[in-house]
Design an enzyme around this catalytic site. Structure first.
Site, PDB file in Angstrom:
ATOM      1  N   CYS A   1     161.547  78.785   4.694  1.00  0.00           N
ATOM      2  CA  CYS A   1     161.909  77.599   3.939  1.00  0.00           C
ATOM      3  C   CYS A   1     162.922  77.835   2.776  1.00  0.00           C
ATOM      4  O   CYS A   1     163.687  78.957   3.196  1.00  0.00           O
ATOM      5  CB  CYS A   1     160.547  76.708   3.312  1.00  0.00           C
ATOM      6  SG  CYS A   1     160.034  77.667   2.181  1.00  0.00           S
ATOM      7  N   TYR A   2     162.956  77.059   1.679  1.00  0.00           N
ATOM      8  CA  TYR A   2     163.878  77.484   0.581  1.00  0.00           C
ATOM      9  C   TYR A   2     163.556  78.827  -0.211  1.00  0.00           C
ATOM     10  O   TYR A   2     164.157  79.686  -0.139  1.00  0.00           O
ATOM     11  CB  TYR A   2     164.045  76.283  -0.397  1.00  0.00           C
ATOM     12  CG  TYR A   2     164.773  75.077   0.070  1.00  0.00           C
ATOM     13  CD1 TYR A   2     165.922  75.116   0.079  1.00  0.00           C
ATOM     14  CD2 TYR A   2     163.650  74.100   0.601  1.00  0.00           C
ATOM     15  CE1 TYR A   2     166.430  73.668   0.749  1.00  0.00           C
ATOM     16  CE2 TYR A   2     164.357  72.905   1.103  1.00  0.00           C
ATOM     17  CZ  TYR A   2     165.602  72.810   1.189  1.00  0.00           C
ATOM     18  OH  TYR A   2     166.374  71.622   1.851  1.00  0.00           O
TER      19      TYR A   2
END
Length: 106
Positions: free
Chosen positions: A64-65
């Site tokens: 993800c981020y």
């Protein structure tokens, strides 16, 4: 494996080189602008189809981020029957810092 494992980018890269599937749970626009080569964008619209077609025993690496949302996604995927699931600590941002040449656009 009944739970996912948290791993650093280096271990994710090793798994990738061994044929693991990488899924990216960031938003579609961000994924399009920059992502790990051969990773699959996964969101609420694509997840059912992804699960239906997936090899549940093949290693699955979730990014993800920053490594937070991927943990929830990894736990969900374990619950859907995947047996070998990993979440990348530091997410795509740490991946990009560690492997700046291992990202693509589009």
């Amino acid at each position: 494996m009944t739970e996912f494992k948290r791993i650093p980018p280096e271990q994710a890269q090793a798994l990738r080189e061994q044929g693991a599937v990488l899924v990216d749970v960031r938003d579609a626009q961000t994924f399009q602008s920059n992502h790990i080569p051969d990773s699959v964008h996964l969101d609420n619209h694509s997840i059912a189809d992804f699960i239906a077609k997936a090899d549940l025993d093949k290693p699955l690496v979730v990014v993800c981020y920053h490594g937070n949302s991927s943990q929830s996604a990894a736990a969900y995927l374990v619950g859907q029957g995947f047996s070998d699931v990993y979440s990348v600590d530091g997410g795509f941002e740490l991946w990009r810092a560690t492997y700046p040449d291992e990202t693509v656009q589009g």
